[in-house]
Design an enzyme around this catalytic site. Sequence first.
Site, PDB file in Angstrom:
ATOM      1  N   PRO A   1       0.876  -0.921   0.039  1.00  8.03           N
ATOM      2  CA  PRO A   1      -0.012   0.271   0.051  1.00  8.03           C
ATOM      3  C   PRO A   1       0.915   1.343  -0.121  1.00  8.03           C
ATOM      4  CG  PRO A   1      -0.686  -1.311   1.694  1.00  8.03           C
ATOM      5  CD  PRO A   1       0.506  -1.927   1.068  1.00  8.03           C
ATOM      6  N   PRO A   2       0.365   2.403  -0.394  1.00  8.60           N
ATOM      7  CA  PRO A   2       1.125   3.589  -0.340  1.00  8.60           C
ATOM      8  C   PRO A   2       1.630   3.966   1.217  1.00  8.60           C
ATOM      9  CG  PRO A   2      -1.230   3.716  -1.676  1.00  8.60           C
ATOM     10  CD  PRO A   2      -0.966   2.715  -0.835  1.00  8.60           C
TER      11      PRO A   2
ATOM     12  N   THR B   1       9.835   3.008  -1.790  1.00 12.93           N
ATOM     13  CA  THR B   1      10.868   3.760  -2.205  1.00 12.93           C
ATOM     14  C   THR B   1      12.160   3.960  -1.070  1.00 12.93           C
ATOM     15  OG1 THR B   1       9.395   5.137  -3.413  1.00 12.93           O
ATOM     16  CG2 THR B   1      11.560   6.194  -3.144  1.00 12.93           C
TER      17      THR B   1
ATOM     18  N   GLU C   1     -24.067  11.701  17.269  1.00 15.05           N
ATOM     19  CA  GLU C   1     -23.066  11.160  17.802  1.00 15.05           C
ATOM     20  C   GLU C   1     -23.188  10.032  19.001  1.00 15.05           C
ATOM     21  OE1 GLU C   1     -20.559  11.049  15.746  1.00 15.05           O
ATOM     22  OE2 GLU C   1     -21.302  12.665  14.525  1.00 15.05           O
TER      23      GLU C   1
END
Length: 630
Positions: free
Chosen positions: A196-197, A202, A418
């Site tokens: 995944p990103p 890299t 909520e």
Amino acid sequence: MNFKNLAMWAIIVFLTIGLYNMFKNPQSNISRNNQINFSEFLTEVDNGRVVQVEIKGNNINGELSDGNNFSTYAPNDPNLIEKLSSKGVSISAAPLDEKMPSLFGVLLSWFPMLLLIAVWIFFMRQMQGGKGGAMGFGRSKAKMMNELKGKVTFNDVAGVEEAKEEVEEVVEFLRDPKKFSRLGGKIPRGCLLVGPPGTGKTLLARAIAGEAGVPFFTISGSDFVEMFVGVGASRVRDMFEQGKKHSPCIIFIDEIDAVGRSRGAGLGGGNDEREQTLNQLLVEMDGFDTNEGVIIIAATNRPDVLDPALLRPGRFDRQVVVSLPDIIGREKILKVHSKKISMAPDINLRTVARGTPGFSGADLANLVNESALLAARKNKRIVTNQEFEEAKDKVMMGAERRSMVMTEEEKKLTAYHEAGHAIVTINEKAAYPIHKATIIPRGRALGMVMQLPEKDEVSQTREQLHAQMAIAMGGRVAEELIFGDEKVTTGAVSDIEQATKRARAMVMRAGLSKELGPVAYGENEEEVFLGRSVARQQNMSEETAKKVDAEIRKFVEKGYDRARKVLTEKIDDLHKLAKALLTYETLTGKEIEDLVNKNIYPAGKQDIKEEDDDQSSALGSIGLKPKIVH
């Protein structure tokens, strides 16, 4: 770059001025004081006043008897010489001067063509990034990394231990090739990093370069494809030629799915330029001309779209999965990034890691950075637990929008919405624990209930999925119970979308429908083909499509009924929690449980004010989505 543009414009202005001067009337600089007409010249000859003349072609310069000079232009008169001789005029003749044009004159004469060529070269260099000149389209854009600047090693990469072990073999081969060749083994020619990103693909590639100590070329998949057909294939050839010259070396291609997608797929046929580039890459990796010593490492988060020929043995032999880190990996990543900031000694990174399930390495790096920025904004010298907690909420739920003006009706409706999510969450056994509930607008939501799993999970049970759908419907049910059907707002848009999407995945992909069985439907669901029916798009019959729709609706309505049953039975808890949210705005999971189960209000806060006004309002189209982190 600005200096180059200014210099180019200066040259263009200079050449324009020179061109203007060249084409000015050349006769404007010649003195016309001694110029006479040809008829006057003949009259002077007849009167005997002309003493001598010099003839150059049709131009005549001469001297009169009174000592004055003159010049004139003579037509082709065959009797002129005879007439001058009869009057005793001294005659001298000379050919016309045939002067060679100067270099400056030649340049000026070619100025329009040179200007067009210069402008064409300028724009071509702009489109190609200025590398290789106007004819450098086919040159590779791969850049060689400088080890002395920003060197990364395996010590800088954490949380992906299995992936590191896989690529360490590549590094060891580059350091000592004979160790593997001695037994007849061959190192994989290509290594594909999949994940995944933000998981560090890299960064891992940079660490391989730093550890191996060999030339490392890096390029993006999009750098191959240009507007000119054939440029991408030429760049692939040039890239491998550079690799051969620096063998052994590593070539890293980031986002390879930009050029490596399956050929012939998609609407309107394939992209010829991209497919030519891919074909050349396939041949260079494993063709007749083998590239020994050149190892290709590529990264992508879309391995499903890559061409099968790219993934076969001999090309990308090895696929290394760089997945999201677990709690141990997250702690190691936090330790790596926290070395760069000043932290309080009481910060427990294991606790921070436990509260960030599903975070990638990039998310954790951002979390540490945000905490440091928050501490600096408060003029603190060290980062404390408070900054880490605030940064975690900002990353997970978005930045607070306290400046947003909300009416009392909107606040009350948001609080009940909520509170409905929170009450259903507490009463669902399979639900994740509540981390925090707030009615402070964050991101695009007016309020939020955030849950955190107690441990990392790789799959979910049927019970958990049904519980999540019930929780998602809790906000809408709370609005209906408190404000009535006619006062229900569009605030539950994102909740309904989330529940429907989860139900569709359960029915069509996970095989969790007893009616339809363990069968996957709609393999081509994500592909869009205009002009085709939905049933054909999803690769199912119309009858099956109706059953699928019915099952999806049944699952969502089941969650709605479960939420309505819980909130009807726990209506007092709903009122209590909504009023607490109106007073405190934000409550932690423990404070909510103490309030609901033990009637204990948060310590150190003011008493809850009773609010009996019957208020209602519409929230527009803003979704009130409970933040659920898996």
